[in-house]
Each structure stands twice: as C-alpha cells, then as structure tokens.
Design an enzyme around this catalytic site. Structure first.
Site, PDB file in Angstrom:
ATOM      1  N   LYS A  79       0.838  -1.198   0.000  1.00 56.30           N
ATOM      2  CA  LYS A  79       0.000   0.000   0.000  1.00 56.30           C
ATOM      3  C   LYS A  79       0.875   1.250   0.000  1.00 56.30           C
ATOM      4  O   LYS A  79       1.847   1.340   0.754  1.00 56.30           O
ATOM      5  CB  LYS A  79      -0.918  -0.014   1.220  1.00 56.30           C
ATOM      6  CG  LYS A  79      -1.917   1.131   1.286  1.00 56.30           C
ATOM      7  CD  LYS A  79      -2.804   1.008   2.513  1.00 56.30           C
ATOM      8  CE  LYS A  79      -3.849   2.099   2.585  1.00 56.30           C
ATOM      9  NZ  LYS A  79      -4.727   1.957   3.779  1.00 56.30           N
ATOM     10  N   SER A 154      -9.497   2.226   2.704  1.00 59.54           N
ATOM     11  CA  SER A 154      -8.539   2.934   1.878  1.00 59.54           C
ATOM     12  C   SER A 154      -7.449   2.034   1.302  1.00 59.54           C
ATOM     13  O   SER A 154      -6.640   2.488   0.487  1.00 59.54           O
ATOM     14  CB  SER A 154      -7.879   4.049   2.705  1.00 59.54           C
ATOM     15  OG  SER A 154      -7.094   3.507   3.763  1.00 59.54           O
ATOM     16  N   SER A 178     -10.068   0.078   7.026  1.00 59.54           N
ATOM     17  CA  SER A 178      -9.438   0.220   5.713  1.00 59.54           C
ATOM     18  C   SER A 178      -8.820  -1.032   5.124  1.00 59.54           C
ATOM     19  O   SER A 178      -8.424  -1.021   3.957  1.00 59.54           O
ATOM     20  CB  SER A 178      -8.376   1.327   5.747  1.00 59.54           C
ATOM     21  OG  SER A 178      -8.989   2.588   5.828  1.00 59.54           O
TER      22      SER A 178
END
Length: 492
Positions: A79, A154, A178
């Site tokens: 990420k 996210s 997330s």
C-alpha cells in the site's frame, strides 16, 4: 500454476520443491498487472526490472539450497502509505508525488527479510482518509467483480490486486476499516489485529486507531504472514510483545462461545447482505458444531467519537501547512473541518473512547467471538464516496455513515477480520466480520481458518479468469493516467 493455487502457501511449496521458479511467478504477476491494471487501477507503481532481478537472485540461491525465508521469491504489493527506502511514497496525494522516504516501515522490512519481492505500490485514498476506493490522484480503484463499482478503501489497490490475482498477497493499513471494507467488497481476507500486534510506523496523528497488516486470498495464507510480521519494534511505542502463538494452528476450544449480531446501532443492513451473512452463520454453526447465539449489544454509535479523533488528528498533522491546495478536495475538506475542534472537545472524545472501548470489552466477558456483517451495504459506483441517495450523518466523512460496523473496533483495539462468506444475487462478495477479545488474535485467526473450509471456497471474479477489457476506467486525474509500462517506479 493455476489461479486456484495462486496463494502464498501453494506458491511457497512450489518454489521450495523446485516445480516453480520465482522468475516465472514474478513474470506471471507482471503480465497480469499489465493486462488487468488498466481495468482495475490497483497498482500506482510497478518495479518490473528490479522485481525480475530479485526473482533471478532468489532462483540462484534456491538452486544452491539457500532460502531467504518462508516467503522466498514470492511477490507482494505494498500500500502506498508504507515507507520503503528510496522509493516513492506518494500517499495518493499531489502534495507527496515526489516524496521518497529514507527508511522502510517495519512491516515491509519483515516481509522482505522473509524473502518476499516487492513488485509495486498499490493505490490508496489520499492519506488513507476515506473508506471508498475513489482517489483524485490515482483515479478510482475498481472492483474486479464488477469494474463499475468501488473496491472499497482505503487499502483499495491492495484488495483489488488480490481479487484480480495480480499478486499472492499485499500489505494494508486500517484506521477505521481500511483493510476490512475493501476485503469485504472484493472477496478477500484481511484481519486488523489487536492494536500494536503489528508495529505501525511512521507515527500517525490517529495512532490510537491505526493498524498495519497483510491481506491475502485466505485466512490460512494470512496466518503465515502474521507469524512473520507480528512482534514489537522500538519505533512504535504501542507495539506489543510477540504473543508466542503460531497463527497457523487451527485448534478451537471445545467451549467456544460465539455471539451473532445481525446489525449494530439499529442500522438497516441491505437485504442481500443480511441473507448471505445469516446463511453463512447457519452453515458454520452446523459444520463446526458450535453454538452461535444472537446478541444485541446496547452500545451507542460512537461515530462522533471516531470523527473527532479522525478529523482533529488530521488537523494537528496537516492544518499548520500554509498551502492546502495540493491536497484533494475530500482530504482538504477534512483538514479544514478540524478547525471546529478545540482541545476540550478532543480530550472529551479521548475519554469517551475509553468508555466505549470498555463496553466492547465487557461483551467479551460473555462471548469469545462476535460475528456480524463487515459492511452493511453492497459495493456502489466507483467514483462515489457513498452509495447514491445515501444520507450520511456526517458532513465531513460520508464514508463513516455506511461503515458503522468497522470503526468501533478501531476505537477499542480488538482484533477483527473480514472473511468472504458468499455472493449476493448481484454476484458481489459479502464479508463476515469476526471479532475477538483484545489480544485474542490467534483465536480469531484459528476460527477464520476453520470457517473458510465451509464458506466461499475458490470463488474467483470473472475478470481474473477472462482478463481485462480495453477501455475500462480511465483515471480522472491526468497525473495518474496509465500511459505506458515502465520500471522506474513512476506511474505507468
């Protein structure tokens, strides 16, 4: 190698036996990224040449009987909020488009030390602020089950990349859901461990909410991955001592007490979500021969507590900057909204958080595990922050209005996993959230490994089987437009 075998455990065995080379695996991942990323928009950076060089080095070492660790030669996606020394960490923001940190986050370094190869960075909402997959910087990340729809966020790209079988595992972070939100929407597995179980660094303005962890196709894969990344790091003062547990152990206690909450806070769960979750709970009660009883926690929705900590924290971290114009409109609005909070309001939220967390911990005096839907809505349009027509109780964080079942467990620090449990009538994945008492991470993981034997086995998005469709999903931001394939670490 088949798609069904595109898992960490299967690949580990294949590489160890010599039936698969790391170079072939990395080439397969790169080919799938190149074919499917224009559709899904899961990767923002890809390190093609470097990944292939590392793979060839791994193969030379394996031929000599030397293995770097349990993830020798297996590629991963990271990420784009995690620091990796010398590589761009753009955080989904124009403000950081040229930022390259000098140090590597503990979770990334532990995976590399275990032999994994970082193949690229995955998309995220700006600074991880939202639970949708929409990004003004990268463009929307799309759901491999239906590219018209959001991946969730996210950890948007980390979940979408897994569902599309671009990589065997990814890394994500979770401050309000997330990893669990996109895991539920994309039909993959993710667990937010107990706060501090996996060290999170660098410091976050919402450190009391923030978790780091792996995401994978199965709980069995994640069990191995958590064994690698858990344990303290001096840079994270909240990090816990290693619990000494082997998360690949699947034994469950005979007297397991499980509660099932079809909803929380009186929130209306979408009928298809409710049906799939109830069916999965019934299957598990019979298959595992456990008593699962309904519970109705009398908690009040802590959305105000969460938003004060979330919004005010961003104000402390970024509000002092004189120029907010480089931030996207959503994140900029969040920072601007932080001005409404003063120290008294923030401290009141800290106190209220402690009281709310205590009420959650009290429930786990009566049950060992709590089951409930991960997200009460189906995935919605990829370019939206909330389902069309949805009225959020928040003026700043629309996403908290449709994620009432995830952020409570960030406030309390409990381990919480999202396990794929079936498909809606629209052919979209549903997540079953499995929550344990604080620090009972091994029990949550053991239950999820047992449960996945009976629900949602080997279901793969049609996109991952059929390949990409040209013309899908042109990113809305020209700086994120996919123009070519390269190995420099820039957008491709």
């Amino acid at each position: 190698m088949t798609l069904v075998d595109f898992s960490v455990l299967a690949l580990r065995s294949a590489i160890a036996s010599g039936s698969l080379t790391s170079e072939a695996l990395v080439q397969e991942s790169l080919a799938r990224i190149k074919r499917l990323n224009p559709v899904v928009n899961a990767f923002s950076q890809v390190y093609e040449e470097q990944a292939l060089e590392e793979a060839r080095a791994c193969d030379r070492e394996a031929a000599e009987g030397r293995f770097r660790g349990p993830l020798h030669g297996i590629p991963m996606g990271v990420k784009d909020l995690f620091f990796t020394a010398g590589r761009l960490c753009q955080r989904g923001s124009t403000a950081y488009k040229d930022f390259a940190p000098k140090a590597t986050a503990p979770i990334v370094q532990r995976m590399v030390d275990a032999g994994s190869i970082m193949i690229g960075k995955t998309t995220t909402t700006e600074m991880g602020w939202s639970g949708s997959g929409n990004s003004e910087f990268y463009g929307p990340t799309r759901n491999p089950w239906n590219p018209d729809l959001t991946s969730g966020g996210s950890s948007s790209g980390s979940a979408a990349a897994l569902a599309a079988r671009m990589v065997p595992f990814t890394l994500g972070s979770d401050g309000g859901g997330s990893v669990r939100i996109p895991a539920a929407f994309c039909g993959v597995f993710a667990m937010k461990a107990s706060l501090g179980r996996v060290p999170a660094w660098p410091w976050s303005a919402t450190e009391m909410l923030s978790h780091a962890g792996p995401m994978s196709l199965s709980a069995r894969d994640s069990a191995l991955l958590f064994n690698i990344v858990k344990g303290p790091d001096p840079r994270d003062h909240q990090s816990l001592p290693d619990d000494g547990a082997d998360y690949t152990e699947t034994h469950l206690p005979k007297s397991l007490r499980i509660g099932f909450a079809p909803s929380l806070f009186g929130f209306d769960v979408a009928p298809e979500i409710g049906r799939v979750v109830r069916d999965a709970v019934d299957v598990l009660a019979a298959a595992l021969a456990v008593d699962i009883r309904p519970v109705s926690p009398g908690w009040s929705d802590p959305i105000g507590i969460f938003e004060t900590l979330w919004v005010a924290g961003r104000g402390v971290a970024y509000g002092a900057q004189s120029d907010l114009s480089k931030f996207g409109s959503g994140f900029r609005g969040l920072v601007e909204a932080s001005a409404q909070y003063d120290l008294a309001a923030y401290l009141a939220a800290v106190k209220a958080r402690a009281e709310f967390a205590g009420s959650i911990h009290a429930l786990f005096e009566d049950v060992d595990l709590l089951l409930l839907p991960t997200v009460p809505v189906e995935p919605f349009a990829a370019d939206r922050e909330a389902p069309e027509g949805f009225v959020s109780p928040s003026q700043v964080l629309a996403w908290t209005g449709w994620t009432p079942f995830t952020y409570p467990f960030n406030l309390s620090g409990n381990p919480a996993a999202s396990l794929p449990c079936g498909l809606t009538a629209n052919g979209l994945p549903v997540g079953l959230q499995v929550v344990g008492r604080r620090h009972a991470d091994a029990l949550v993981m053991a239950f999820c490994q047992q449960a996945e034997n009976h629900i949602f086995n080997n279901k793969i998005p049609p996109l991952a089987v059929a390949g990409g469709k040209a013309g899908w999903g042109t990113p809305s931001n020209p700086t994120a437009e996919i123009t070519s394939w390269n190995s420099t670490g820039e957008h491709f």
